[in-house]
Design a protein around this motif. Structure first.
Motif, PDB file in Angstrom:
ATOM      1  N   LYS A   6       5.500 -19.876 -22.969  1.00 50.98           N
ATOM      2  CA  LYS A   6       4.050 -19.740 -22.802  1.00 50.98           C
ATOM      3  C   LYS A   6       3.316 -19.287 -24.065  1.00 50.98           C
ATOM      4  O   LYS A   6       2.169 -19.625 -24.283  1.00 50.98           O
ATOM      5  CB  LYS A   6       3.742 -18.762 -21.669  1.00 50.98           C
ATOM      6  N   GLU A   7       3.999 -18.463 -24.864  1.00 52.12           N
ATOM      7  CA  GLU A   7       3.315 -17.879 -26.017  1.00 52.12           C
ATOM      8  C   GLU A   7       3.492 -18.714 -27.274  1.00 52.12           C
ATOM      9  O   GLU A   7       4.588 -19.166 -27.579  1.00 52.12           O
ATOM     10  CB  GLU A   7       3.882 -16.478 -26.295  1.00 52.12           C
ATOM     11  N   ARG A   8       2.404 -18.854 -28.029  1.00 53.14           N
ATOM     12  CA  ARG A   8       2.460 -19.544 -29.308  1.00 53.14           C
ATOM     13  C   ARG A   8       3.220 -18.743 -30.354  1.00 53.14           C
ATOM     14  O   ARG A   8       3.176 -17.502 -30.332  1.00 53.14           O
ATOM     15  CB  ARG A   8       1.051 -19.662 -29.879  1.00 53.14           C
ATOM     16  N   VAL A   9       3.867 -19.438 -31.259  1.00 59.20           N
ATOM     17  CA  VAL A   9       4.381 -18.774 -32.454  1.00 59.20           C
ATOM     18  C   VAL A   9       3.159 -18.528 -33.337  1.00 59.20           C
ATOM     19  O   VAL A   9       2.475 -19.474 -33.712  1.00 59.20           O
ATOM     20  CB  VAL A   9       5.386 -19.679 -33.208  1.00 59.20           C
ATOM     21  N   PRO A  10       2.821 -17.269 -33.623  1.00 62.81           N
ATOM     22  CA  PRO A  10       1.591 -17.039 -34.397  1.00 62.81           C
ATOM     23  C   PRO A  10       1.697 -17.530 -35.833  1.00 62.81           C
ATOM     24  O   PRO A  10       2.790 -17.568 -36.399  1.00 62.81           O
ATOM     25  CB  PRO A  10       1.426 -15.516 -34.352  1.00 62.81           C
ATOM     26  N   THR A  11       0.543 -17.927 -36.411  1.00 65.17           N
ATOM     27  CA  THR A  11       0.538 -18.285 -37.842  1.00 65.17           C
ATOM     28  C   THR A  11       0.134 -17.050 -38.631  1.00 65.17           C
ATOM     29  O   THR A  11      -0.782 -16.338 -38.226  1.00 65.17           O
ATOM     30  CB  THR A  11      -0.477 -19.388 -38.168  1.00 65.17           C
ATOM     31  N   PRO A  12       0.801 -16.812 -39.749  1.00 60.91           N
ATOM     32  CA  PRO A  12       0.430 -15.647 -40.554  1.00 60.91           C
ATOM     33  C   PRO A  12      -1.002 -15.778 -41.093  1.00 60.91           C
ATOM     34  O   PRO A  12      -1.434 -16.868 -41.446  1.00 60.91           O
ATOM     35  CB  PRO A  12       1.436 -15.691 -41.716  1.00 60.91           C
ATOM     36  N   GLU A  13      -1.731 -14.666 -41.092  1.00 60.73           N
ATOM     37  CA  GLU A  13      -3.083 -14.636 -41.653  1.00 60.73           C
ATOM     38  C   GLU A  13      -3.183 -13.482 -42.619  1.00 60.73           C
ATOM     39  O   GLU A  13      -2.487 -12.486 -42.471  1.00 60.73           O
ATOM     40  CB  GLU A  13      -4.105 -14.424 -40.533  1.00 60.73           C
ATOM     41  N   LEU A  28      -2.615 -18.625 -43.354  1.00 61.22           N
ATOM     42  CA  LEU A  28      -1.627 -19.018 -44.358  1.00 61.22           C
ATOM     43  C   LEU A  28      -0.732 -20.169 -43.897  1.00 61.22           C
ATOM     44  O   LEU A  28       0.034 -20.714 -44.679  1.00 61.22           O
ATOM     45  CB  LEU A  28      -0.769 -17.807 -44.747  1.00 61.22           C
ATOM     46  N   GLY A  29      -0.801 -20.516 -42.621  1.00 62.37           N
ATOM     47  CA  GLY A  29      -0.033 -21.669 -42.138  1.00 62.37           C
ATOM     48  C   GLY A  29       1.416 -21.315 -41.844  1.00 62.37           C
ATOM     49  O   GLY A  29       1.926 -20.261 -42.234  1.00 62.37           O
ATOM     50  N   TYR A  30       2.088 -22.215 -41.115  1.00 62.10           N
ATOM     51  CA  TYR A  30       3.476 -21.992 -40.740  1.00 62.10           C
ATOM     52  C   TYR A  30       4.429 -22.182 -41.911  1.00 62.10           C
ATOM     53  O   TYR A  30       4.209 -23.014 -42.776  1.00 62.10           O
ATOM     54  CB  TYR A  30       3.897 -23.002 -39.667  1.00 62.10           C
ATOM     55  N   THR A  31       5.514 -21.422 -41.869  1.00 61.66           N
ATOM     56  CA  THR A  31       6.644 -21.721 -42.737  1.00 61.66           C
ATOM     57  C   THR A  31       7.495 -22.777 -42.015  1.00 61.66           C
ATOM     58  O   THR A  31       7.250 -23.064 -40.837  1.00 61.66           O
ATOM     59  CB  THR A  31       7.523 -20.471 -42.921  1.00 61.66           C
TER      60      THR A  31
END
Ligand SMILES: Cc1cc2nc3c(=O)[nH]c(=O)nc-3n(C[C@H](O)[C@H](O)[C@H](O)COP(=O)(O)OP(=O)(O)OC[C@H]3O[C@@H](n4cnc5c(N)ncnc54)[C@H](O)[C@@H]3O)c2cc1C
Ligand SMILES: Cc1cc2nc3c(=O)[nH]c(=O)nc-3n(C[C@H](O)[C@H](O)[C@H](O)COP(=O)(O)OP(=O)(O)OC[C@H]3O[C@@H](n4cnc5c(N)ncnc54)[C@H](O)[C@@H]3O)c2cc1C
Ligand code: SF4
Ligand code: FES
Lengths: 471, 283
Positions: A6-13, A28-31
């Protein structure tokens, strides 16, 4: 069927305290690892059903590209995206995904939708940084012979650039005419660096050059060259001149100093880098307390730019919070960064000091009604009550309409609001002249402009083929 | 791609002439229209009237005023390139046979337009009257840059009377009106005097058209920086002008907006630049 997460993998900010001090990118977008993890949340709905594909204005095969990410095949993913969208690094950053693909995603019905936008962005960024794009480009380059004919594109915004790229790939020689000194349209003068770094746009432009597209800046079609002249030299013309004219409020005090249209404010800042004055020569003058009028993407961009100049910023909107039209991500970022919101107020007068500078805005309070308008927004009505709010800078972001330079000069048929009239093939009232993007829609989105550019390229190809066959 | 400077020359201690190779602009330009240039990558978009557009080259009269105009004067020479040059922008003036047409000017941008406007007006069969006002003998341009050759009647005035007629173009216009010798007036130069001119001709109902300078960014109608009140409505000087019916412009606001919006920043930039020139021993 894969397990539903259910939960998104958060993107770093970047942390708020740090990012409000500069114009560097916020998200900063996904690795690679995070992207693969997020990709695994996709249920891989079959292509004929997948609601995300239907929700995407250009119908990218979303489950297919996400599957490629899962396999770690980024080149494969990029190839799939490029089928429908040649500017994923841009759309991945600026599309209102919550209303499009992500809004339709089935995972979203029970949890958070798959983060399609950030995955798209990841593919583009990763491919650019790792030379993958380069490999694909080489394949395309061979097709760009420029032998099929010559096409002029007017306006170097997303509509024009997409149309140019598609035509080049088909084998046409394309020249883009752009009024400003830099190509990009709203992407260069409107959307700030913290949302869309200029280096990404530069990269896209370099790609187009590789495909043989020539861009002539400093050329205002309708002034520097006429449409008629273009028609003499080119087999067809595409108009992607956007909706660049700001609407201003017709209320007392509109000529006071430090009242900007959002376009002026953002152009000074983004295109002319006024935030680095006097290192850059274009000035900007702001006070301490800024009111931004409107609540679309333009208003958020202006508000967050003003914040970065050190101002205290309030967004004033005549409707309520539920009707804010900006992308959710931008609204959230604006709030985190400290932008305040004032709802149900309509400006009726700008009040100035003895030197002609604005010092306050007088608003009439509005009241929401139960009834909704055709766009599903709650209707509002004036209450006859007023409130005056202090402000030493005002930015008006209440909308844009098409610039009439070309339609006036060339006599192209327009609607009363200035948008160009086109048929189902995007051809205007002048044979051989096609149009798309905000120029025909009024203020819309980047992806719709690109979709038009692509559709027009196909129609132009057919038109030129037919014309040459009958000649 | 840059735009090569092909000539540069002093007109007076305060004004200079610059000519730039810009065939795309020169080919299309018509009197009334202006251009916008940028010196270098960090430069500002600067609107400028056109003195002459011929043989692929565009000539301009420029006042040594602030950061940009001083930098172009001190650091750029023929052979160097301007970074950007766009135009023509704005609407051309309506050229037809009006009868007796006067062009009056008292500063760089007006003097630039004086010659070009009267040249086409004369070709259209008008009787042309030119009035050019300078402060004093020292500030008068070399003769070949004046509008004399395109005027059937020519008046040179200086405020102190050191050469030509003593007085301002306003004085000459007053006389022309009294003798019923002018059918339409075009004007350029200082905004304050354009406002006075509008008041002077209004009671006589003499059509008066003035170049309304405003601070611009894009120059194509995209930003609204150059807005003016015209007949009670907001118009953009770059798109709807820059030449307007002087009787319908709200001059007070136009003057304030043109000189005061960024005056603090402009002063700072100029001071910094003068310091730089001093350090380099240029001035
Ligand atoms: C501040 C702001 C933020 C936005 N944020 C988003 C967002 O987050 N997501 C989203 O999807 N959409 C957003 N939008 C909307 C989106 O940018 C537009 O829908 C899109 O750019 C339209 O593309 P276009 O190619 O039709 O026109 P434009 O991008 O407007 O480009 C038109 C180009 O044509 C040039 N031109 C105009 N007239 C002439 C002429 N006569 N001759 C030569 N050139 C000419 C212009 O200089 C310009 O470069 C935003 C808009 C603004 C203003
Ligand atoms: C249609 C039009 C035609 C013009 N023609 C001429 C001309 O023929 N010769 C000439 O010398 N000048 C002309 N100008 C004015 C010229 O643009 C300014 O003098 C120039 O921008 C000054 O720049 P600066 O950096 O040297 O001075 P700054 O110190 O930046 O400014 C000095 C003054 O110039 C004006 N100005 C500044 N920036 C702008 C801007 N972006 N747009 C418009 N005005 C500005 C303001 O009045 C300001 O107070 C014209 C302006 C317009 C709008
Ligand atoms: S709707 Fe959601 S789960 Fe289904 S394919 Fe699209 S992104 Fe994946
Ligand atoms: S200079 Fe931007 S609208 Fe006129």
């Amino acid at each position: 069927m894969p397990k539903l997460i259910k939960e998104r993998v958060p993107t770093p900010e970047r942390p708020v305290e740090e990012r409000v001090k500069d114009f560097g990118e916020v998200n900063l977008g996904y690795t690679f690892e995070l992207a693969v993890k997020e990709a695994e949340r996709c249920l891989q709905c079959p292509a004929n059903y997948a609601p995300c594909i239907k929700g995407c204005p250009v119908h990218i095969n979303i489950p297919a590209f996400i599957a490629k990410i899962k396999e770690g095949d980024i080149k494969g993913a990029l190839r799939i995206i490029w089928n429908d969208n040649t500017l994923p690094a841009i759309t991945g950053r600026v599309c209102p995904q919550e209303d499009q693909c992500e809004g339709a995603c089935v995972v979203g019905k029970v949890g958070q939708a798959v983060n399609i936008g950030k995955l798209e962005r990841f593919v583009a960024d990763y491919a650019r940084k790792h030379g993958i794009e380069e490999e694909l480009l080489c394949e395309f380059e061979e097709k760009c012979t420029g032998e099929l004919g010559k096409v002029a594109v007017v306006g170097a915004g997303p509509a024009g650039l997409t149309c140019a790229g598609e035509l080049a790939k088909m084998g046409y020689k394309v020249t883009v005419f752009e009024a400003l000194h830099k190509p990009g349209g709203v992407l260069i003068y409107g959307i700030p660096e913290f949302r869309l770094p200029k280096e990404i746009l530069d990269h896209e432009l370099a790609k187009l050059k590789r495909l043989g597209v020539e861009i002539k800046t400093d050329h205002v079609v309708g002034k520097t060259v006429t449409l008629e002249e273009l028609l003499q030299e080119y087999d067809a013309v595409f108009i992607g001149t956007g909706a660049g004219t700001p609407k201003l409020l017709n209320i007392p005090g509109i000529l006071l100093d430090r009242i900007y249209s959002a376009n002026e404010f953002l152009t000074r800042i983004n295109l002319m880098k006024a935030y680095e004055f006097p290192e850059y020569d274009t000035p900007i003058a702001v006070g301490k307390k800024v009111i931004v009028i409107g609540a679309g993407n333009t208003a958020m961009d202006a508000a967050r730019s003003a914040l970065r100049l050190g101002c205290d910023v309030t967004i004033a909107y005549r409707r309520g919070e539920e009707d804010v039209t900006a992308r959710i991500e931008e609204v959230e970022h604006a709030k985190e960064e400290g932008v305040k919101f004032l709802y149900f107020v309509q400006p009726v007068e700008f009040i100035g000091d003895e030197k002609g500078k604005v010092k306050a805005v007088k608003f009439e309070k509005m009241e929401p009604l139960e009834e909704r308008d055709s766009r599903g927004k709650r209707k509002i009505r004036p209450t006859g009550e007023y409130v005056t709010v202090e402000a030493d800078t005002v930015i008006i972001a209440i909308g844009l309409e098409p610039n009439r330079i070309i339609s006036e000069e060339a006599g192209i048929k327009t609607n009363p609001n200035g948008t160009l009239v086109v048929d189902e093939n995007l051809m205007t009232s002048v044979p051989g002249v096609f149009a798309g993007g905000d120029a025909i829609r009024g203020e819309a989105t980047v992806i719709l402009a690109m979709g038009d550019g692509k559709k027009a390229a196909k129609a132009i190809d057919e038109y030129i083929r037919a014309k040459k066959a009958s000649a | 791609m840059g735009y090569k400077i092909t000539a540069k020359e002093d007109l007076s201690p305060i004004d200079y002439f610059v000519e730039v190779e810009a065939p795309h602009v020169a080919k299309a330009w018509k009197p009334g229209q202006f251009v916008v240039f940028i010196l270098h990558e960090r430069g500002e978009r600067i609107p400028m009237s056109v003195y002459k557009a011929e043989d692929g080259k565009v000539g301009m009269f420029i006042r040594k005023l602030g950061k940009t105009s001083l930098q172009l004067y001190h650091e750029y020479k023929p052979g160097d390139e301007l970074w950007s040059f766009v135009g023509p922008l704005g609407k051309p003036i309506k050229v037809k046979n009006y009868g007796r047409v006067a062009f009056v000017s008292d500063a760089v941008c007006g003097h630039a337009e004086n010659r070009a406007t009267l040249k086409v007006m004369r070709e259209a069969g008008n009787y042309t009257i030119s009035v050019q006002t300078f402060e004093d003998r020292e500030k008068v341009y070399p003769t070949r840059f004046l509008a004399r050759e395109v005027a059937d009647e020519y008046y040179l005035t200086t405020l102190d009377g050191s050469v030509g007629i003593k007085g301002h173009y306003l004085d000459v216009v007053r006389e022309l009106i009294e003798k019923d010798r002018v059918d339409v007036i075009f004007a350029g130069g200082s905004l304050r005097n354009l406002a006075k001119l509008a008041e002077l001709t209004r009671p006589y109902g003499i059509p008066t058209y003035a170049t309304v300078r405003q601070i611009m960014v894009d120059g194509t109608g995209m930003c609204g920086s150059c807005r003016v009140l015209y007949d009670g409505e907001v118009k953009f000087a770059c798109r709807d002008g820059p030449v307007f019916d002087a009787h319908k412009i709200d001059w007070e606001d136009a003057i304030r907006r043109n000189y005061e919006r960024f005056s603090e920043q402009e002063r700072l930039a100029k001071e910094r630049y003068l310091e730089y020139l001093r350090a380099k021993g240029v001035i």
